[in-house]
Structure formats: C-alpha cells, structure tokens
Design a protein around this motif. Structure first.
Motif, PDB file in Angstrom:
ATOM      1  N   GLN A  39      31.012  52.206  44.322  1.00 27.11           N
ATOM      2  CA  GLN A  39      31.640  50.884  44.376  1.00 27.11           C
ATOM      3  C   GLN A  39      31.011  50.037  45.467  1.00 27.11           C
ATOM      4  N   THR A  50      30.884  46.948  37.068  1.00 27.34           N
ATOM      5  CA  THR A  50      31.153  47.703  38.282  1.00 27.34           C
ATOM      6  C   THR A  50      32.640  48.000  38.379  1.00 27.34           C
ATOM      7  N   ARG A  51      32.954  48.999  39.184  1.00 23.77           N
ATOM      8  CA  ARG A  51      34.346  49.415  39.312  1.00 23.77           C
ATOM      9  C   ARG A  51      35.021  48.564  40.387  1.00 23.77           C
ATOM     10  N   HIS A  52      36.145  47.914  40.057  1.00 25.12           N
ATOM     11  CA  HIS A  52      36.858  47.058  41.009  1.00 25.12           C
ATOM     12  C   HIS A  52      38.210  47.641  41.393  1.00 25.12           C
ATOM     13  N   PRO A  54      39.616  50.802  43.104  1.00 28.84           N
ATOM     14  CA  PRO A  54      39.348  52.069  43.786  1.00 28.84           C
ATOM     15  C   PRO A  54      40.381  53.135  43.473  1.00 28.84           C
TER      16      PRO A  54
END
Length: 660
Positions: A39, A50-52, A54
């Motif tokens: 991330q 992308t990973r937002h 967590p």
C-alpha cells in the motif's frame, strides 16, 4: 494526499534480484506486514487498482508484479525508494521478453507454451539464499534455470519440510516476510491467518555436481546465450541466431528427449548421477499445483522439476555445441534413429520438429546420414550437378511403395534430392530449397522428410545416398544449375515441331501435342518439373500434370523420343553446351545389397508390359497391378522403352487424299 511517501529505511536491490524478493526484503527491514508495504509504495493488487482499505488486505492477483509493472507503478515505487524507474523495470521478467520468455500483447502475462516460459514459481539454490540473506535472483524464475554454477549443484524445487514449490503467489499480506524461509501454508493449517510453514530454505538438500559436470556446462551455455541475446556457439557459429530461436531449438529437442527416450538412451550421453535423479523425479506422483512432470505431454510446457529440465537441456546442448551440423547430427543419432516397437513396427514420431530453425533441421538431417568412414571425412558434393528431382532410376528404388495420397513420386524425388544435399552437400534444407527455386514450400518439404525418415528402410536409404555422394564426387557430367537458367522460350518452336511430326505421321494442327512434347523435353533436359517452364507451355494445374503423365505413357514412341532428343541436343549446342550428354544417371549397381522400399524397374518384363498397354489397352495403373509393381516404375519403363505405334494409327497426307 495524492502521492506516496518516501520509505524511512533503505534496502537497495541486489544485482539481478527479482522484484518480489526485494519488496519482501523491504517489508522485513521495516518489520511491516507485506500488505502494508504494498500500500505504501503504491503497487496495484487487483486489476490495476491500489489498495485503499488497510483493514481489508487483499491477496495479490494478476497482473503479477514480478512479470512486469506499469510505468506509473514503477515511478511510484522508484519515488518511494529514491531509485531510477529503469532499475525497477529491470527487476521484472519483462527484461527477458523476446529473449528467454514471451509475454502476451498486454505485456503482463507469460505465454507459457512458448520458450518454456514459467508464469509462476521459482527454483532456488539453498547456498545462494544463505549467502544473500534470503534474496532471490530473477533468473531462477526462468524455465531455463536448473543448476547453480557458483555452488555446483542442482537447483531445489520445493521446501524440504512441506514439499511445496516456492513463489507460486505473492507473499501473504498479513505476515511479515522472513527472507530465506518457506511462506507456504503450514501442514493442516487453513484460513486467511493460517500459520506459515516457516522452514529454513537454506538447508534444503540438493544434488551436488562435479566441477566438470555436463549439467553445469549446459547451464553456463544457457546463461551466456541469454545474456548475449544471441547464439554464436557450436552449430550457430557460422549461422548466428537470436537467443529466442536457439532456445526454441533446445525446447524442441527437449520435448523429444522427455517424450520419446528412455533412461537407457540417456545413459549414453549423461552421467549416472543426473540419470538417477531424473528417474527419481519422474517416479513422483503428480499432484495438482505441484510442478512434477506430466505423463501425458512431457516437455510441452516448462519442466516443473530441475532434474527434468537439466536432462533435456543438457542432452540437447551437448550436441548443439559441436562445431558443425554434421558432427552435431552424429551426436544426436541416438535421438533421431527409428524406434521399433516389440512387434517389429517402427513407432510413430510423437514430436516432429515443426518449430525447428533451419540450423536444427540441418542437424536432424545429418543425424540420419550414416557415419562417414574413418579417415575419409564427410563427402561434400557439388550441388550444381545434382538435379532438382533425383534421377528416376534412383528415386523409384528409394521411395516407399505405400504413401500418403499427396506424396507423389515427383515430390518424393525432390525430397530425396534435398536429403542428399543436406547430408552430403554442406548445406541446410533452406539453402537447398533456395538453390532449386522453391519447387516445394519449406514446411511441405520438412513434413515429407519427417515421413520418409520414419520409414523402416531409412538406414539403407541413407547408405544409398552416401554411396551416391561418393560416386558423384568422381563423376557428375551434367551441370543442372546451368541448364535451369537457359532460356527455354524457343524450345521446340512450330517449324521444328513440323520437322519432328511429319516423318512420324503425327497429324498437323496438334498444338496440344506440341505443348506436351515441350513439357516432356523441358523435364528431360533440366530434371525440373515443367511447372517451372516458360509460361507458354508451363504446367499450372494438377489436371495438366495428369495429362502429361498420360501422354508420356500412351503417345511416346521410340521414333518420337529419338526426334525430340535430336532437337534437345541441337538446343543445348545453340546455348554453348557441347561438353555434356543429353541425359545421364548414376549406375544403379550402387544400390546392390541394400533393402530399399521401392521396386527395381529392371525386373519388369518389357514385352509383356507393351502387350498390356497396346493390345489389352490397360492403363499404367492396371498394368502395374498385373505386373505386381508400382505405377511409377511402369511409367518410367514406358518413358525409356515406349511401345511402337501401330501402323494403323499413323497419319500421312497421302492417306488423307485417298480417303477423300
């Protein structure tokens, strides 16, 4: 905040390291779960996003970062680590695209059926992991990596504790990486937070190799080939090829080795230690997701085990390192020789060399030739004195009597010429095909050659070609290349045809008969199909080819052949050729003592044949059945010894006047 912050700690990538290995080293240095690092550096985890969140870490899915990264991803990662984006791209398999692997049109997936490319998984050297703090070189991801030349050992395939391959997917996002340890799920563990195996990969047992082991030599050849991106060793010295072409040749041979050979075959070329490892690996049961060999189509994909790749590539490389294709061919005789089944029949070829380069095809053809006698060297002949269609006296004897319907006598005569050239003319099939003006397309020639090479009598056929080559060195009076380049537009013009036909009683206004005579004479002078004659009388359809064959067996007479031969000699004299016979063929006594697939035309009873075709009016095919021979042999005998024309069929102006 639109950008990604710079990482507080620096871990520079090692030379040649894989991207995922470096990312795991970064996460371990920060003591952070792998997903958090991903991330932070802005890498995509699913379909380019992308990973937002967590709190909801995702498992990485294609595209695989180690295969390739986009320019935006490389820029973000380089900014976070204060590196050049070019360095980031160099950590991915994209650096080998077109050299040792092939990526698809998107550039994010490996085409697994080409170049033995691997889409996932990696072999490893335990000693290298121990010395490099658990860092993984990118080269280990290639299907061409099977040995460590530094520590002189075979690469390991799996963890010794859980027996599972490594790096089939990205490191689990919830765990902090432990470089040098197995990250696969532990035995019996399930769920997203399942414990990891954690075994130390630096102590996995591997097969040690001596410093002069052929497996290490083969791996060094592969390393140099990929690094230079071109092949200039062994058979490729005089005809350099791109690395992808040479690797395709190795893959093609490797498929054949893994599919058609036995350990007994391999013992003649490889040491016993790698053969034992090969047999042990092949005996392993195949499990889903496990890179063991497939028993259905072994070698059609990248071998999942190092022992399998080592055996296939090493056995192939040993031969291709020979200085020329003749010596390489002799080194591969064990692989290409016809294999007989228990019932005595020859086993069908399961892996034809359809993807082979011209260099490898020349090696294959040389492998099927008999070894040169000791002290005599290879018999190199002058190919300008070899006809495009092998002399019919020889082609009939060397051609199988039972053939596929498309494998005509003319095609096989041309293929036999190419076999003679590639074995004893110092050329490759492609150069021979070019020399003869592309009479048959290259793929068709290769297919016919493969079919002929699998015939049980192929060893005797190659012996016959070797005898022929030795005779041609001593006597080959006709320069066929010179004859093919003459201008045949004035062959048998109308006035000359009138001079030929009148004494023979052939009716006037027979333009079609003259056209057949031109075609027949063209083939007689050049030993080339009339398809390549001038447009005015060239054969352009299969029907015209059949009509010429029918004309040759029903209309030719001794008088007509004599008249046409006289015109042919005059035609050659007008073009300055006075030192050659009109026709010639090597003596068929050279074939004595050989077991050949075709009949001997000399055994045909000529008077009986004349009776069958003239008195009983049988077709050549029916006459061949009656005489227990082939139609090719019958047509040849009728061409050389035609029956006389009955007097009633002769035409004369006087008879026409009386009839009127």
């Amino acid at each position: 905040m639109t950008g990604h912050r710079t990482l507080p700690l620096r871990v520079p990538p090692q030379p040649g390291e894989a991207l995922d290995s470096w990312l795991e080293a970064l996460a371990a240095r920060h003591r952070a779960p792998f997903g958090d690092l991903i991330q932070t550096v802005g890498l995509a985890t699913r379909s380019g996003h992308t990973r937002h969140r967590p709190t909801r870490p995702q498992r990485a899915s294609p595209p695989n970062w180690t295969i390739a990264v986009g320019d935006a991803e490389a820029a973000a990662l380089a900014a976070a680590c204060e590196l050049d984006p070019v360095m980031i791209h160099a950590l991915t398999l994209a650096r080998y695209d077109g050299i040792a692997i092939q990526l698809d049109s998107t550039g994010r997936r490996v085409v697994r059926h080409r170049l033995w490319s691997r889409a996932k998984g990696s072999r490893f050297c335990p000693s290298c992991l121990r010395e490099n703090d658990g860092r993984w070189p990118l080269f280990w991801r290639l299907g061409w990596a099977f040995a460590c030349t530094l520590h002189q050992c075979l690469l390991a395939d799996t963890c010794s504790a859980c027996d599972r391959p490594q790096r089939l997917a990205a490191h689990p996002f919830r765990f902090i990486p432990q470089p040098g340890h197995c990250a696969q799920t532990g035995q019996g563990a399930i769920g997203r937070n399942a414990r990891r195996c954690g075994a130390d990969l630096t102590h996995v047992p591997v097969l040690s190799l001596t410093h002069d082991h052929p497996v290490l030599s083969a791996q060094e050849t592969i390393n140099s080939l990929i690094q230079a991106a071109s092949a200039r060793f062994g058979v490729y010295q005089t005809d350099p090829q791109p690395a992808a072409v040479a690797l395709t040749d190795l893959r093609t041979l490797g498929k054949k080795i893994l599919t058609e050979t036995t350990p007994d075959d391999l013992r003649s070329v490889l040491p016993v230690d790698i053969i034992a490892e090969f047999q042990h690996t092949r005996a392993r049961p195949h499990r889903r997701g496990d890179p063991t060999i497939s028993n259905v189509r072994p070698g059609f994909g990248a071998p999942g085990r190092a022992a399998l790749a080592a055996v296939a590539v090493t056995a192939a490389t040993i031969a291709l390192r020979e200085p020329d294709h003749h010596q390489a061919g002799q080194a591969l005789r064990w692989l290409f020789r016809p294999r007989r089944q228990p019932n005595g029949t020859v086993a069908a070829e399961r892996v034809p060399l359809t993807d082979a380069s011209p260099v490898l095809r020349a090696v294959q053809h040389a492998s099927l030739a008999p070894p040169a006698p000791t002290g005599h060297g290879n018999t190199i002949i002058d190919i300008t004195r070899v006809p495009a269609l092998l002399w019919p006296e020889w082609a009939i004897r060397l051609s199988p009597t039972k053939r596929h319907h498309q494998q005509t006598a003319q095609q096989l005569a041309h293929v036999l010429t190419l076999a003679l050239i590639t074995q004893h003319g110092g050329g490759t099939p492609d150069t021979a095909i070019t020399h003869y003006g592309g009479i048959l397309p290259s793929p068709h020639v290769v297919r016919l050659l493969h079919s002929l090479e699998r015939h049980p009598d192929w060893p005797d056929i190659t012996t016959a070609l070797a005898r022929l080559a030795r005779h041609l060195r001593a006597r080959a009076p006709i320069n066929y290349a010179r004859r093919r380049h003459l201008d045949y537009r004035e062959l048998l013009p109308e006035p000359c045809w009138d001079q030929v036909r009148r004494p023979l009683g052939i009716r006037p206004h027979t333009s079609q008969r003259r056209r057949w005579a031109q075609q027949w004479l063209f083939e007689r002078l050049t030993a080339t199909p009339a398809d390549h004659a001038p447009p005015d009388f060239a054969i352009t359809t299969p029907q015209q080819r059949a009509q010429l064959a029918s004309h040759n067996t029903t209309k030719l007479t001794p008088g007509l052949i004599g008249a046409l031969d006289a015109h042919g000699r005059d035609f050659l004299r007008r073009h300055g050729i006075t030192d050659e016979p009109l026709t010639w063929h090597p003596p068929t006594e050279l074939l004595d003592g050989l077991h050949l697939p075709g009949p001997d035309p000399k055994l045909i009873d000529i008077p009986r044949l004349h009776h069958l075709v003239r008195e009983q009016q049988l077709t050549p095919r029916d006459a061949a059945r009656r005489l227990h021979t082939t139609i090719d042999a019958v047509r040849y005998v009728l061409d050389q010894h035609p029956p006389p024309t009955p007097q009633a069929d002769r035409w004369s102006p006087r008879r026409t006047e009386l009839a009127t």
